[in-house]
Design an enzyme around this catalytic site. Structure first.
Site, PDB file in Angstrom:
ATOM      1  N   SER A  59       0.850  -1.157   0.203  1.00  0.00           N
ATOM      2  CA  SER A  59      -0.028  -0.223  -0.024  1.00  0.00           C
ATOM      3  C   SER A  59       0.783   1.179  -0.050  1.00  0.00           C
ATOM      4  CB  SER A  59      -0.916   0.106   1.227  1.00  0.00           C
ATOM      5  OG  SER A  59      -1.554   1.073   1.404  1.00  0.00           O
ATOM      6  N   TYR A  72      -2.915  -0.940  10.159  1.00  0.00           N
ATOM      7  CA  TYR A  72      -3.055  -1.751   8.682  1.00  0.00           C
ATOM      8  C   TYR A  72      -1.554  -1.107   8.164  1.00  0.00           C
ATOM      9  CZ  TYR A  72      -3.818  -1.587   3.709  1.00  0.00           C
ATOM     10  OH  TYR A  72      -3.580  -2.073   2.318  1.00  0.00           O
TER      11      TYR A  72
END
Length: 85
Positions: A59, A72
Site C-alpha cells: 500500500s 494496517y
C-alpha cells in the site's frame, strides 16, 4: 505453482488509542501473518520447480502513513520490510 501474489487484506479505521489489542492483532494477522502463511504454503513447490516469483502487493500508505490506519500501515510495512530478495 509458478507465481504467488499476496494482496493486502484491508483493515478497519480507528484511532490508535481507541483500538483494543485484539482488534490490532486481527488486522496484523490478516495483513502481515497472512502474507507469511501464503508464501510458506507455496514456496516448497516453487523451489522444487527451480523458479520462484513472489509478488507482495502493499500500500502507498506505508510510505506516508494514513490517519486512523495505524494497524494496517504497520502490518503492510512489515510485508515491505520482510521481502528483501
Amino acid at each position: 505453482m509458478r507465481v504467488a501474489a499476496s494482496p493486502p487484506g484491508g483493515g478497519a479505521g480507528g484511532s490508535a488509542g481507541g483500538v483494543s489489542f485484539e482488534e490490532w492483532e486481527r488486522v496484523v494477522d490478516v495483513n502481515l501473518h497472512g502474507t507469511f502463511h501464503c508464501v510458506q504454503a507455496v514456496l516448497p513447490d516453487m523451489l522444487d520447480a527451480g523458479w520462484v516469483r513472489i509478488v507482495d502487493i502493499s500500500s502507498s500508505s506505508t510510505h506516508s502513513g494514513q490517519p486512523y490506519m495505524a494497524r494496517y500501515v504497520a502490518a503492510r510495512s512489515g510485508v515491505n520490510g520482510g521481502r528483501s530478495t
